[in-house]
Design a protein around this motif. Sequence first.
Motif, PDB file in Angstrom:
ATOM      1  N   ASP A  90      17.750 -44.134  18.516  1.00 44.20           N
ATOM      2  CA  ASP A  90      18.570 -43.576  17.438  1.00 44.20           C
ATOM      3  C   ASP A  90      17.766 -42.764  16.423  1.00 44.20           C
ATOM      4  O   ASP A  90      18.341 -42.052  15.612  1.00 44.20           O
ATOM      5  N   ALA A  91      16.437 -42.858  16.415  1.00 39.81           N
ATOM      6  CA  ALA A  91      15.592 -42.315  15.344  1.00 39.81           C
ATOM      7  C   ALA A  91      15.905 -40.877  14.882  1.00 39.81           C
ATOM      8  O   ALA A  91      15.925 -40.643  13.691  1.00 39.81           O
ATOM      9  N   PRO A  92      16.111 -39.827  15.703  1.00 46.48           N
ATOM     10  CA  PRO A  92      16.082 -39.865  17.168  1.00 46.48           C
ATOM     11  C   PRO A  92      14.686 -39.545  17.704  1.00 46.48           C
ATOM     12  O   PRO A  92      14.019 -38.640  17.216  1.00 46.48           O
ATOM     13  N   GLU A  93      14.300 -40.292  18.728  1.00 38.15           N
ATOM     14  CA  GLU A  93      13.020 -40.081  19.391  1.00 38.15           C
ATOM     15  C   GLU A  93      13.139 -40.445  20.862  1.00 38.15           C
ATOM     16  O   GLU A  93      13.903 -41.328  21.222  1.00 38.15           O
ATOM     17  N   LEU A  94      12.351 -39.756  21.679  1.00 39.16           N
ATOM     18  CA  LEU A  94      12.130 -40.182  23.051  1.00 39.16           C
ATOM     19  C   LEU A  94      11.035 -41.234  23.015  1.00 39.16           C
ATOM     20  O   LEU A  94       9.964 -40.994  22.448  1.00 39.16           O
ATOM     21  N   ARG A  95      11.299 -42.410  23.573  1.00 40.63           N
ATOM     22  CA  ARG A  95      10.329 -43.505  23.475  1.00 40.63           C
ATOM     23  C   ARG A  95      10.047 -44.140  24.826  1.00 40.63           C
ATOM     24  O   ARG A  95      10.879 -44.100  25.741  1.00 40.63           O
ATOM     25  N   CYS A  96       8.878 -44.755  24.890  1.00 42.52           N
ATOM     26  CA  CYS A  96       8.479 -45.586  26.018  1.00 42.52           C
ATOM     27  C   CYS A  96       8.193 -46.967  25.469  1.00 42.52           C
ATOM     28  O   CYS A  96       7.399 -47.113  24.523  1.00 42.52           O
ATOM     29  N   ILE A  97       8.834 -47.990  26.033  1.00 43.97           N
ATOM     30  CA  ILE A  97       8.564 -49.357  25.608  1.00 43.97           C
ATOM     31  C   ILE A  97       8.192 -50.207  26.824  1.00 43.97           C
ATOM     32  O   ILE A  97       8.580 -49.909  27.955  1.00 43.97           O
ATOM     33  N   ASP A  98       7.449 -51.265  26.580  1.00 43.63           N
ATOM     34  CA  ASP A  98       7.029 -52.194  27.622  1.00 43.63           C
ATOM     35  C   ASP A  98       8.187 -53.133  27.930  1.00 43.63           C
ATOM     36  O   ASP A  98       8.742 -53.769  27.026  1.00 43.63           O
ATOM     37  N   VAL A  99       8.581 -53.236  29.203  1.00 45.31           N
ATOM     38  CA  VAL A  99       9.722 -54.079  29.552  1.00 45.31           C
ATOM     39  C   VAL A  99       9.414 -55.556  29.333  1.00 45.31           C
ATOM     40  O   VAL A  99      10.336 -56.364  29.136  1.00 45.31           O
ATOM     41  N   LYS A 100       8.155 -55.943  29.317  1.00 45.11           N
ATOM     42  CA  LYS A 100       7.788 -57.361  29.182  1.00 45.11           C
ATOM     43  C   LYS A 100       8.073 -57.891  27.781  1.00 45.11           C
ATOM     44  O   LYS A 100       8.485 -59.025  27.606  1.00 45.11           O
ATOM     45  N   ASP A 101       7.796 -57.058  26.754  1.00 51.22           N
ATOM     46  CA  ASP A 101       7.942 -57.564  25.384  1.00 51.22           C
ATOM     47  C   ASP A 101       8.650 -56.608  24.426  1.00 51.22           C
ATOM     48  O   ASP A 101       8.836 -56.925  23.251  1.00 51.22           O
ATOM     49  N   GLY A 102       9.035 -55.423  24.901  1.00 49.83           N
ATOM     50  CA  GLY A 102       9.763 -54.476  24.060  1.00 49.83           C
ATOM     51  C   GLY A 102       8.915 -53.707  23.079  1.00 49.83           C
ATOM     52  O   GLY A 102       9.443 -53.015  22.204  1.00 49.83           O
ATOM     53  N   SER A 103       7.603 -53.782  23.204  1.00 55.45           N
ATOM     54  CA  SER A 103       6.718 -53.062  22.283  1.00 55.45           C
ATOM     55  C   SER A 103       6.702 -51.564  22.612  1.00 55.45           C
ATOM     56  O   SER A 103       6.841 -51.169  23.765  1.00 55.45           O
ATOM     57  N   VAL A 104       6.541 -50.740  21.578  1.00 51.44           N
ATOM     58  CA  VAL A 104       6.527 -49.285  21.757  1.00 51.44           C
ATOM     59  C   VAL A 104       5.152 -48.832  22.228  1.00 51.44           C
ATOM     60  O   VAL A 104       4.131 -49.157  21.624  1.00 51.44           O
ATOM     61  N   LYS A 105       5.116 -48.073  23.318  1.00 58.00           N
ATOM     62  CA  LYS A 105       3.865 -47.531  23.851  1.00 58.00           C
ATOM     63  C   LYS A 105       3.613 -46.111  23.346  1.00 58.00           C
ATOM     64  O   LYS A 105       2.475 -45.740  23.081  1.00 58.00           O
ATOM     65  N   TRP A 106       4.672 -45.311  23.266  1.00 59.12           N
ATOM     66  CA  TRP A 106       4.555 -43.978  22.664  1.00 59.12           C
ATOM     67  C   TRP A 106       5.944 -43.461  22.310  1.00 59.12           C
ATOM     68  O   TRP A 106       6.948 -43.998  22.776  1.00 59.12           O
ATOM     69  N   SER A 107       5.960 -42.442  21.463  1.00 63.72           N
ATOM     70  CA  SER A 107       7.236 -41.834  21.086  1.00 63.72           C
ATOM     71  C   SER A 107       7.026 -40.348  20.836  1.00 63.72           C
ATOM     72  O   SER A 107       5.919 -39.899  20.555  1.00 63.72           O
ATOM     73  N   GLN A 108       8.119 -39.581  20.959  1.00 60.53           N
ATOM     74  CA  GLN A 108       8.060 -38.137  20.725  1.00 60.53           C
ATOM     75  C   GLN A 108       9.344 -37.705  20.035  1.00 60.53           C
ATOM     76  O   GLN A 108      10.450 -37.973  20.523  1.00 60.53           O
ATOM     77  N   SER A 109       9.195 -37.028  18.901  1.00 60.20           N
ATOM     78  CA  SER A 109      10.356 -36.528  18.168  1.00 60.20           C
ATOM     79  C   SER A 109      10.622 -35.075  18.551  1.00 60.20           C
ATOM     80  O   SER A 109       9.901 -34.482  19.350  1.00 60.20           O
ATOM     81  N   GLY A 110      11.679 -34.499  17.991  1.00 58.12           N
ATOM     82  CA  GLY A 110      11.981 -33.091  18.210  1.00 58.12           C
ATOM     83  C   GLY A 110      12.941 -32.798  19.343  1.00 58.12           C
ATOM     84  O   GLY A 110      13.253 -31.632  19.606  1.00 58.12           O
ATOM     85  N   LEU A 111      13.432 -33.836  20.012  1.00 57.29           N
ATOM     86  CA  LEU A 111      14.338 -33.626  21.147  1.00 57.29           C
ATOM     87  C   LEU A 111      15.767 -34.070  20.848  1.00 57.29           C
ATOM     88  O   LEU A 111      16.649 -33.939  21.701  1.00 57.29           O
ATOM     89  N   GLY A 112      15.978 -34.608  19.640  1.00 63.81           N
ATOM     90  CA  GLY A 112      17.306 -35.107  19.302  1.00 63.81           C
ATOM     91  C   GLY A 112      17.642 -36.344  20.112  1.00 63.81           C
ATOM     92  O   GLY A 112      16.763 -37.117  20.484  1.00 63.81           O
ATOM     93  N   LYS A 113      18.921 -36.539  20.374  1.00 59.99           N
ATOM     94  CA  LYS A 113      19.370 -37.620  21.265  1.00 59.99           C
ATOM     95  C   LYS A 113      19.717 -36.989  22.604  1.00 59.99           C
ATOM     96  O   LYS A 113      20.849 -36.583  22.854  1.00 59.99           O
ATOM     97  N   GLY A 114      18.737 -36.904  23.454  1.00 57.09           N
ATOM     98  CA  GLY A 114      18.931 -36.237  24.734  1.00 57.09           C
ATOM     99  C   GLY A 114      19.271 -37.197  25.848  1.00 57.09           C
ATOM    100  O   GLY A 114      19.743 -38.310  25.624  1.00 57.09           O
ATOM    101  N   SER A 115      19.011 -36.764  27.063  1.00 61.65           N
ATOM    102  CA  SER A 115      19.238 -37.584  28.252  1.00 61.65           C
ATOM    103  C   SER A 115      18.066 -37.377  29.194  1.00 61.65           C
ATOM    104  O   SER A 115      17.324 -36.393  29.077  1.00 61.65           O
ATOM    105  N   LEU A 116      17.905 -38.319  30.120  1.00 63.48           N
ATOM    106  CA  LEU A 116      16.762 -38.207  31.024  1.00 63.48           C
ATOM    107  C   LEU A 116      17.043 -38.919  32.334  1.00 63.48           C
ATOM    108  O   LEU A 116      17.939 -39.754  32.430  1.00 63.48           O
TER     109      LEU A 116
END
Length: 212
Positions: free
Chosen positions: A170-196
């Motif tokens: 929702d930030a909006p950011e494209l994010r990568c999180i670890d499925v084991k614990d939900g921690s954020v590995k990286w994020s990138q702004s500037g793309l709005g709420k897109g799709s992938l």
Amino acid sequence: SGKPVWKKDLQADFAAPMPDWGFTCSPLVVGNVLFVEVGAKGASVVAFKKATGEVLWKSGDDRVAYSSPVAFKLGDDSCLACFLAPGLVVLKSADGSEVCRHLWKTSYDVNAATPIITGDRIFLSSGYDSGSALVQVGKAGAMVLWQNKNMRNQFNSSVLWDGHLYGFDDAPELRCIDVKDGSVKWSQSGLGKGSLMLAEGKLIVLSEKGEL
């Protein structure tokens, strides 16, 4: 010939109330059966014979949200993970009997992102600052393994690859999180709420403004 073989009107045939943003479930075909989240009393989820439209079973009283059912194996049972208005409901695909459920209430019932399955664990995510969680499911019930607000998918589903979840927060950011614990590995702004989507280990991303 292009002529319809069969059709159903969810409101007329099942007295299903119209969701605020319409019916958005993608029907799921597994073998000779077609599953649809209908959202009517006594017919929250309906299984049809694919070739004829004959109703095989109807299950539940929950209203639908905006997600779609996902088929998966839970032990020896073939099951469906359904992200409905009140939350996650797991059903046996053979007869619609309920295995377990997990309450997940979101503003305006916008549970729109499709559940993501990894073994007996299901990733759920919603917008409106709801967040996400990894839920372990089984006959004994559902247990939350982790829950936070690091991934809030309002309408587009995340994808799972190599132990990581990729999606739009929702930030909006494209994010990568670890499925084991939900921690954020990286994020990138500037793309709005897109799709992938994911193809051969690569993310194919479409920004909110239509940039590929």
